[in-house]
Motif scaffolding. Structure first.
Motif, PDB file in Angstrom:
ATOM      1  N   MET B  51       0.842  -1.217   0.000  1.00 35.73           N
ATOM      2  CA  MET B  51       0.000   0.000   0.000  1.00 35.73           C
ATOM      3  C   MET B  51       0.865   1.250   0.000  1.00 35.73           C
ATOM      4  SD  MET B  51      -1.467   0.044   3.911  1.00 35.73           S
ATOM      5  CE  MET B  51      -0.443  -0.605   5.235  1.00 35.73           C
ATOM      6  N   ALA B  52       0.243   2.322  -0.472  1.00 32.82           N
ATOM      7  CA  ALA B  52       0.900   3.627  -0.474  1.00 32.82           C
ATOM      8  C   ALA B  52      -0.193   4.654  -0.254  1.00 32.82           C
ATOM      9  CB  ALA B  52       1.602   3.859  -1.808  1.00 32.82           C
ATOM     10  N   GLN B  53       0.162   5.751   0.377  1.00 29.79           N
ATOM     11  CA  GLN B  53      -0.845   6.781   0.630  1.00 29.79           C
ATOM     12  C   GLN B  53      -0.673   7.936  -0.347  1.00 29.79           C
ATOM     13  OE1 GLN B  53      -0.996   8.564   4.607  1.00 29.79           O
ATOM     14  NE2 GLN B  53      -3.227   8.676   4.419  1.00 29.79           N
ATOM     15  N   LEU B  54      -1.775   8.295  -1.011  1.00 25.88           N
ATOM     16  CA  LEU B  54      -1.738   9.408  -1.963  1.00 25.88           C
ATOM     17  C   LEU B  54      -1.727  10.732  -1.193  1.00 25.88           C
ATOM     18  CD1 LEU B  54      -4.376   8.265  -4.638  1.00 25.88           C
ATOM     19  CD2 LEU B  54      -1.989   7.571  -4.358  1.00 25.88           C
ATOM     20  N   PRO B  55      -1.307  11.798  -1.855  1.00 26.53           N
ATOM     21  CA  PRO B  55      -1.299  13.103  -1.172  1.00 26.53           C
ATOM     22  C   PRO B  55      -2.664  13.497  -0.629  1.00 26.53           C
ATOM     23  CG  PRO B  55      -0.031  13.213  -3.205  1.00 26.53           C
ATOM     24  CD  PRO B  55      -0.690  11.868  -3.192  1.00 26.53           C
ATOM     25  N   ASP B  56      -3.751  13.021  -1.279  1.00 28.07           N
ATOM     26  CA  ASP B  56      -5.085  13.410  -0.791  1.00 28.07           C
ATOM     27  C   ASP B  56      -5.559  12.524   0.357  1.00 28.07           C
ATOM     28  OD1 ASP B  56      -5.820  10.989  -1.905  1.00 28.07           O
ATOM     29  OD2 ASP B  56      -7.060  11.853  -3.502  1.00 28.07           O
ATOM     30  N   ASP B 103       7.747  12.264  -7.158  1.00 30.47           N
ATOM     31  CA  ASP B 103       7.048  13.455  -7.676  1.00 30.47           C
ATOM     32  C   ASP B 103       5.620  13.113  -8.099  1.00 30.47           C
ATOM     33  OD1 ASP B 103       7.412  11.877  -9.893  1.00 30.47           O
ATOM     34  OD2 ASP B 103       8.255  13.473 -11.149  1.00 30.47           O
ATOM     35  N   PHE B 104       5.015  12.161  -7.382  1.00 29.67           N
ATOM     36  CA  PHE B 104       3.678  11.698  -7.772  1.00 29.67           C
ATOM     37  C   PHE B 104       2.690  12.842  -7.955  1.00 29.67           C
ATOM     38  CE2 PHE B 104      -0.660  10.658  -6.587  1.00 29.67           C
ATOM     39  CZ  PHE B 104      -0.949   9.624  -7.460  1.00 29.67           C
ATOM     40  N   GLU B 105       2.766  13.823  -7.101  1.00 27.91           N
ATOM     41  CA  GLU B 105       1.786  14.906  -7.130  1.00 27.91           C
ATOM     42  C   GLU B 105       1.733  15.549  -8.519  1.00 27.91           C
ATOM     43  OE1 GLU B 105       0.021  17.524  -3.551  1.00 27.91           O
ATOM     44  OE2 GLU B 105       2.105  16.879  -3.503  1.00 27.91           O
ATOM     45  N   ARG B 106       2.904  15.673  -9.135  1.00 31.30           N
ATOM     46  CA  ARG B 106       2.983  16.256 -10.459  1.00 31.30           C
ATOM     47  C   ARG B 106       2.802  15.202 -11.555  1.00 31.30           C
ATOM     48  NH1 ARG B 106       6.878  16.560 -13.872  1.00 31.30           N
ATOM     49  NH2 ARG B 106       8.474  15.788 -12.447  1.00 31.30           N
ATOM     50  N   SER B 107       3.523  14.054 -11.391  1.00 32.09           N
ATOM     51  CA  SER B 107       3.595  13.067 -12.486  1.00 32.09           C
ATOM     52  C   SER B 107       2.464  12.040 -12.457  1.00 32.09           C
ATOM     53  CB  SER B 107       4.927  12.324 -12.421  1.00 32.09           C
ATOM     54  OG  SER B 107       4.967  11.472 -11.274  1.00 32.09           O
ATOM     55  N   ASP B 167      18.320   9.665  -2.476  1.00 29.25           N
ATOM     56  CA  ASP B 167      18.601  10.446  -3.682  1.00 29.25           C
ATOM     57  C   ASP B 167      17.534  10.246  -4.756  1.00 29.25           C
ATOM     58  OD1 ASP B 167      19.098   7.844  -4.344  1.00 29.25           O
ATOM     59  OD2 ASP B 167      21.224   8.129  -4.807  1.00 29.25           O
ATOM     60  N   GLY B 168      16.434   9.586  -4.413  1.00 24.85           N
ATOM     61  CA  GLY B 168      15.322   9.441  -5.334  1.00 24.85           C
ATOM     62  C   GLY B 168      15.437   8.280  -6.305  1.00 24.85           C
ATOM     63  N   ARG B 169      16.481   7.462  -6.152  1.00 27.06           N
ATOM     64  CA  ARG B 169      16.597   6.322  -7.069  1.00 27.06           C
ATOM     65  C   ARG B 169      15.786   5.135  -6.564  1.00 27.06           C
ATOM     66  NH1 ARG B 169      22.869   6.456  -8.849  1.00 27.06           N
ATOM     67  NH2 ARG B 169      23.357   6.600  -6.629  1.00 27.06           N
ATOM     68  N   LEU B 170      15.382   4.268  -7.503  1.00 31.11           N
ATOM     69  CA  LEU B 170      14.440   3.207  -7.179  1.00 31.11           C
ATOM     70  C   LEU B 170      15.176   1.907  -6.855  1.00 31.11           C
ATOM     71  CD1 LEU B 170      11.182   2.483  -9.156  1.00 31.11           C
ATOM     72  CD2 LEU B 170      12.603   0.640  -8.277  1.00 31.11           C
ATOM     73  N   PHE B 171      14.771   1.280  -5.752  1.00 31.33           N
ATOM     74  CA  PHE B 171      15.308  -0.011  -5.330  1.00 31.33           C
ATOM     75  C   PHE B 171      14.195  -1.053  -5.368  1.00 31.33           C
ATOM     76  CE2 PHE B 171      18.138   3.108  -3.640  1.00 31.33           C
ATOM     77  CZ  PHE B 171      19.395   2.528  -3.611  1.00 31.33           C
ATOM     78  N   LEU B 172      14.530  -2.227  -5.828  1.00 27.91           N
ATOM     79  CA  LEU B 172      13.575  -3.339  -5.872  1.00 27.91           C
ATOM     80  C   LEU B 172      14.247  -4.566  -5.260  1.00 27.91           C
ATOM     81  CD1 LEU B 172      10.940  -4.714  -7.009  1.00 27.91           C
ATOM     82  CD2 LEU B 172      12.311  -5.297  -9.023  1.00 27.91           C
ATOM     83  N   SER B 173      13.563  -5.229  -4.349  1.00 26.57           N
ATOM     84  CA  SER B 173      14.089  -6.485  -3.789  1.00 26.57           C
ATOM     85  C   SER B 173      13.505  -7.666  -4.546  1.00 26.57           C
ATOM     86  CB  SER B 173      13.760  -6.592  -2.299  1.00 26.57           C
ATOM     87  OG  SER B 173      12.375  -6.787  -2.085  1.00 26.57           O
ATOM     88  N   VAL B 197      17.731   1.042  -9.990  1.00 26.53           N
ATOM     89  CA  VAL B 197      17.482   1.500 -11.359  1.00 26.53           C
ATOM     90  C   VAL B 197      16.857   2.896 -11.329  1.00 26.53           C
ATOM     91  CG1 VAL B 197      17.169  -0.844 -12.274  1.00 26.53           C
ATOM     92  CG2 VAL B 197      15.190   0.400 -11.374  1.00 26.53           C
ATOM     93  N   ASP B 198      16.756   3.468 -12.517  1.00 28.61           N
ATOM     94  CA  ASP B 198      16.033   4.735 -12.606  1.00 28.61           C
ATOM     95  C   ASP B 198      14.563   4.449 -12.944  1.00 28.61           C
ATOM     96  OD1 ASP B 198      15.842   4.184 -15.311  1.00 28.61           O
ATOM     97  OD2 ASP B 198      17.310   5.687 -15.914  1.00 28.61           O
ATOM     98  N   ARG B 199      13.808   5.500 -13.234  1.00 28.24           N
ATOM     99  CA  ARG B 199      12.376   5.316 -13.435  1.00 28.24           C
ATOM    100  C   ARG B 199      12.041   4.676 -14.767  1.00 28.24           C
ATOM    101  NH1 ARG B 199       9.922  10.689 -10.680  1.00 28.24           N
ATOM    102  NH2 ARG B 199       8.250  10.208 -12.156  1.00 28.24           N
ATOM    103  N   GLU B 200      13.056   4.484 -15.613  1.00 30.19           N
ATOM    104  CA  GLU B 200      12.880   3.696 -16.845  1.00 30.19           C
ATOM    105  C   GLU B 200      13.324   2.243 -16.634  1.00 30.19           C
ATOM    106  OE1 GLU B 200      11.528   5.416 -19.305  1.00 30.19           O
ATOM    107  OE2 GLU B 200      11.712   7.270 -18.141  1.00 30.19           O
ATOM    108  N   GLY B 201      13.780   1.896 -15.438  1.00 26.37           N
ATOM    109  CA  GLY B 201      14.275   0.547 -15.184  1.00 26.37           C
ATOM    110  C   GLY B 201      15.726   0.361 -15.579  1.00 26.37           C
ATOM    111  N   ARG B 202      16.406   1.463 -15.907  1.00 26.34           N
ATOM    112  CA  ARG B 202      17.799   1.358 -16.356  1.00 26.34           C
ATOM    113  C   ARG B 202      18.753   1.347 -15.165  1.00 26.34           C
ATOM    114  NH1 ARG B 202      16.796   6.167 -20.540  1.00 26.34           N
ATOM    115  NH2 ARG B 202      16.684   7.151 -18.488  1.00 26.34           N
ATOM    116  N   PRO B 203      19.776   0.504 -15.253  1.00 29.19           N
ATOM    117  CA  PRO B 203      20.751   0.454 -14.162  1.00 29.19           C
ATOM    118  C   PRO B 203      21.469   1.790 -14.010  1.00 29.19           C
ATOM    119  CG  PRO B 203      21.505  -0.810 -16.069  1.00 29.19           C
ATOM    120  CD  PRO B 203      20.089  -0.411 -16.351  1.00 29.19           C
ATOM    121  N   GLN B 204      21.907   2.058 -12.806  1.00 32.57           N
ATOM    122  CA  GLN B 204      22.628   3.290 -12.526  1.00 32.57           C
ATOM    123  C   GLN B 204      24.099   3.131 -12.863  1.00 32.57           C
ATOM    124  OE1 GLN B 204      20.788   6.195 -11.046  1.00 32.57           O
ATOM    125  NE2 GLN B 204      19.620   4.844 -12.384  1.00 32.57           N
ATOM    126  N   ARG B 205      24.691   4.185 -13.404  1.00 35.58           N
ATOM    127  CA  ARG B 205      26.095   4.127 -13.818  1.00 35.58           C
ATOM    128  C   ARG B 205      27.048   3.814 -12.688  1.00 35.58           C
ATOM    129  NH1 ARG B 205      26.839   8.248 -18.754  1.00 35.58           N
ATOM    130  NH2 ARG B 205      24.756   7.871 -19.509  1.00 35.58           N
TER     131      ARG B 205
END
Lengths: 379, 379
Positions: B51-56, B103-107, B167-173, B197-205
């Motif tokens: 679960m995740a809570q939306l801004p509203d 940045d869910f509120e915007r994106s 730093d805003g990067r995405l981690f997946l277990s 990975v980043d938000r496209e699923g690409r590995p970080q340099r």
């Protein structure tokens, strides 16, 4: 051929196969690159395991139950040498390999490897000693390295070959001990490794894990299962290692400092029951073997052929094999294997070790209760 | 107390225990650092997982069979959202975690994780989507990362928590998939890992294995078994991971780039049959857990408590536990655990995930066919 097999099957039902034997002593055997005369050079050795040739031509041979003998140039066995410590001669354990110091002629020092019972269980031990001038006993017998921790259960997979590198440093192979196979992957554990030490058993300053906290500084390479063959490639200076796989997956590896050879994270073999150990045989960061046998041959001793007696065998590596028993000849090019020939596989004799003698003949130890030294000489 | 247990044992013989339930809705539960009012905030969710809570204030909740819903501020469930792809809802698989983009509120972007059936078998997949403005469906549903290779047999150990680093990067277990447990140790395999990975699923340099030939560049850490909890420690910036051990050996780990957490080379657990996996729980070059549970609690979701509503819970980590079911509160100091309190263990409710809501209350997902969201609020 089929008729002959059927005839044999009828003559020797299961459990009553004809005894392993040479067809006739001195027979000439034809093979791809050489014909050789096959003789029984010595016999009466109980489960011989390792051997080395002294400068005077005599052979120093171990018997797994815990004896060491000299074998004369005429093949006669000496009495058991005095001074050999009591070893743990159970299951696969006992008195295993023996090697001469590079300066043996001056120092008379030898190194041998055995299974030993210590507080906590059994382990692989490396011992240094001096061969008395009369050759009748060992003197100054000094244990120099124990492949700790000792293991209370199980008496298998001791590894236990000794070799000297091109720079004169001592290498010892140790097995995973076949209870907790993860020992091979753990760097604070000396099981399932190749160790590099000096003649006092001390780790080398440039060993790969000396600066890693908690790691044992003796470790040279890891991820080995049960390595029973270890020899210096005289043309490349690399150490080559043979290790037993489980069901499938015997390997020849070329050793590099710090390298992980993968057991049991990757393997070409499966459990004896047929269940999976690892679905993969290769992984990044782990070094692939340069040769794999499935089904297994159970490689034990190794010897590079660098003598003149058999010109056709130059740059060959001989492998003594215990299952699919016989002698394997691998042709090599640098640190690669380029071909394979199987010798004497029709004799069904388990072979534990192989040595290139001073005269260029090949000597082979047979793994038998009435063990022999076979000689392959130009014929 | 003993009398009450006896009375319960008589009233509910084996196999007929009373159904897990709250004693009364709105009861006040006393605990070490806080008293809280326990209510059922929502119900009627089938095996909710993440679960995740939306801004509203609404909650976005997954149900393992493959549905996603919004839960209103009044606890009312929406209809299942449109646009959710069909998942592999067998055994432990299904629609698993969900997280909002920073940045869910915007994106309006969300990320979710699921078991998927592809050519060759099942795997853990990370998907990006956009939550439609009316909240009724997912748009622009884009798979961005598959934890390959797919595995034909077995439908267990998908791992599958999503978290964003400081730093805003995405981690997946990802889990080891419970067939070839060595997958966790192999760097060309995305099972048994934490990926960055980043938000496209690409590995970080700057991922730790990008320069290692053959290794998957997405790998951030390895040697994990079945990690179902992943959360950013807001005070240290470290990612904390919870993973299920086998029989014994549940772990909390603090993640470091490139680190090996040891499964199955070292573990505090044994096989369910009682046989040994590894005799050691620690090894050089492998990182020890900061917390171990034996017997297991089966930790799933994690949440650091950084709100004001319960001042006594500041710097606590909450762990939703499935076996020895309940909520564990760990006190922390930097990247260490300093204490443990068990909450609601007497209710015998399997808990899958835990979240600190905007108002500082704790929300807990129960792993039930008629799953609930429990609310722990100041009382």
């Amino acid at each position: 051929m089929i008729k002959r097999i059927l005839a044999l099957a009828l003559a020797f039902p299961l459990g009553a196969l004809p005894p392993p034997a040479l067809a006739q002593n001195g027979e000439v055997v034809r093979s791809e690159r050489a014909n050789f005369r096959l003789t029984t050079f010595a016999s009466g050795l109980e489960r011989p395991w390792g051997m080395a040739q002294l400068p005077d031509g005599q052979l120093l041979v171990t018997e797994r139950p815990g004896r060491m003998r000299l074998v004369g140039r005429d093949g006669a066995l000496s009495r058991p040498l005095g001074g050999v410590p009591q070893v743990e001669a159970a299951s696969q354990g006992g008195l295993l390999d023996v090697a001469l110091a590079p300066d043996f002629e001056r120092s008379r020092e030898i190194f041998f490897c055995s299974a030993m019972l210590v507080q906590g269980g059994a382990l692989t031990r490396l011992t240094r000693a001096r061969l008395a001038a009369d050759g009748a006993e060992l003197e100054a017998v000094t244990p120099i390295l124990d492949a700790t921790p000792a293991q209370s259960s199980g008496r298998q997979h001791y590894g236990c070959r000794i070799a000297f590198g091109a720079d004169g440093r001592l290498f010892l192979s140790t097995g995973d001990r076949n209870v907790d196979r993860m020992r091979s992957q753990r760097l604070d554990d000396l099981a399932g490794k190749v160790l590099r030490v000096d003649r006092e058993g001390r780790p080398q300053r440039d060993n790969p894990f000396v600066d890693q906290p908690g790691a044992r500084p003796e470790v040279f390479s890891h991820g080995h299962r049960n390595p029973q063959g270890l020899a210096l490639n005289p043309w490349t200076g690399s150490l080559w290692l043979a290790e037993h796989g489980p069901r499938g997956g015997d390997e020849i590896n070329v050793l590099r400092p710090g390298a992980n050879y993968g057991w049991p994270v990757v393997t070409h073999g499966v459990n004896y029951s047929g269940t999976t150990i690892s679905e993969r045989s290769s992984a990044p960061g782990m070094v692939d073997p340069i040769r794999v046998w499935t089904p297994v041959i159970s490689p034990a001793g190794l010897a590079f052929y660098d003598a003149a007696a058999f010109p056709g065998w130059r740059r060959s590596l001989f492998v003594a094999a215990l299952n699919s028993p016989g002698l394997v000849r691998l042709t090599t090019d640098g640190d690669q294997v380029t071909g394979e020939e199987r010798l004497l596989f029709d004799r069904r004799i388990r072979m534990r070790d192989v040595l290139v003698a001073q005269d260029g003949s090949l000597l082979v130890l047979t793994d038998e209760s009435d063990g022999r030294i076979l000689r392959l000489a130009p014929g």
